[in-house]
Design an enzyme around this catalytic site. Structure first.
Site, mmCIF file in Angstrom:
data_model
loop_
_atom_site.group_PDB
_atom_site.id
_atom_site.type_symbol
_atom_site.label_atom_id
_atom_site.label_comp_id
_atom_site.label_asym_id
_atom_site.label_seq_id
_atom_site.Cartn_x
_atom_site.Cartn_y
_atom_site.Cartn_z
ATOM 1 N N GLU A 76 -63.704 -18.992 37.557
ATOM 2 C CA GLU A 76 -64.728 -18.896 36.521
ATOM 3 C C GLU A 76 -64.278 -19.630 35.248
ATOM 4 O OE1 GLU A 76 -67.568 -17.775 37.152
ATOM 5 O OE2 GLU A 76 -67.557 -15.934 38.347
ATOM 6 N N HIS A 89 -68.188 -23.269 37.681
ATOM 7 C CA HIS A 89 -67.055 -22.756 38.449
ATOM 8 C C HIS A 89 -66.936 -23.479 39.795
ATOM 9 C CE1 HIS A 89 -69.992 -19.817 40.380
ATOM 10 N NE2 HIS A 89 -69.308 -20.209 41.441
ATOM 11 N N ASP A 147 -62.333 -19.066 49.358
ATOM 12 C CA ASP A 147 -62.286 -17.784 48.669
ATOM 13 C C ASP A 147 -62.823 -16.683 49.565
ATOM 14 O OD1 ASP A 147 -64.993 -18.584 48.574
ATOM 15 O OD2 ASP A 147 -64.865 -19.162 46.483
ATOM 16 N N ASN A 157 -72.446 -22.440 36.073
ATOM 17 C CA ASN A 157 -71.577 -22.343 34.904
ATOM 18 C C ASN A 157 -70.332 -23.212 35.042
ATOM 19 O OD1 ASN A 157 -70.073 -20.930 36.772
ATOM 20 N ND2 ASN A 157 -69.894 -19.057 35.562
#
Length: 259
Positions: A143, A138, A67, A136
């Site tokens: 996400e 991801h 990314d 979380n």
């Protein structure tokens, strides 16, 4: 999944490096998928030491980043292309011209994402993809709520992710970009071997969810359960909420299996 529970973060880094070194021994022209963030740093340090000692080489490899932030200028210290140059490429014998990331400065981000997908395909696909997981759940910048079939695309970062990454920006959350280009979950799952590196109790709930929970867009990393070859290297703290931890230890002690 192959679950390797190690004593601490240093042992995780050594274990993960062993997986990479074995891959390089089998195929010196390996196409590597490279993660940034804090999770793989120990692994990269172990690889650098192995290259210095003559135990492995990345000279024949190619690398593709997971990314990239949108809008950070070339050379910015937290631009991921800069980070991977500093933390890995400069420390090993990997040709920097053979390392590629998504173009977060492109005028047309959708077109840049399509070009990146094409570049990965033209390289023959990723042989070994290094991954970390967010608290979380991801992976890359996919996400919670991301499609499990998603491809490389522009995405928006959650407030929680930006807060977690603010430590790289002198704790200034406003300095953390709100947008990124990220490989999609579907893109990641096309890699031949996935190597997840996790350490720390703050990741324990995410680990429990992606290893033992349901496959769900609420925990993007849970999509790894759908892949036929995944190695998860984690320390005791990160493994602390796994209900089947003793089973994973027994499987490892018994030797290689199809699990």
């Amino acid at each position: 999944m192959e679950i390797l529970i190690e004593r601490d973060a240093e042992a995780v880094a050594r274990s993960a490096a062993g997986v990479v070194i074995d891959q390089l021994g089998a195929n010196p022209r390996t196409v590597l998928g490279l993660a940034t963030g804090s999770s793989p740093l120990g692994l990269y340090q172990e690889l650098a030491a192995a290259v210095r000692d003559g135990r492995t080489s990345l000279a024949g490899c190619r690398g593709f980043l997971l990314d990239e932030y949108v809008g950070l200028p070339a050379g910015h210290p937290e631009r991921y292309r800069t980070v991977i140059q500093r933390e890995l490429v400069d420390q090993v014998d990997l040709d920097p011209d053979r390392v590629q990331g998504p173009d977060g400065l492109a005028d047309d981000l959708d077109e840049a994402a399509a070009r990146y997908e094409a570049a990965i395909r033209e390289a023959g696909g990723v042989d070994l993809q290094v991954l970390g997981v967010g608290a979380n759940g991801h992976i890359a910048f996919n996400e919670p709520g991301s499609s499990l079939a998603s491809r490389t695309r522009p995405a928006v970062l959650t407030q929680r992710t930006r807060e977690a990454n603010a430590r790289f920006f002198e704790d200034e959350i406003d300095a953390v970009p709100r947008r990124c280009l990220t490989q999609g979950i579907g893109t990641i799952l096309e890699a031949r071997h996935l190597l997840m590196v996790v350490a720390g109790e703050h990741k324990a709930e995410a680990v429990a969810q992606f290893v033992e929970g349901p496959v769900s867009a609420r925990c993007p990393a849970s999509a790894l359960q759908l892949h036929p070859r995944v190695t998860v290297c984690l320390d005791e703290a990160a493994a602390s909420r796994l209900e089947l931890g003793d089973y994973y230890r027994e499987v490892r002690a018994a030797g290689p299996t199809a699990d």
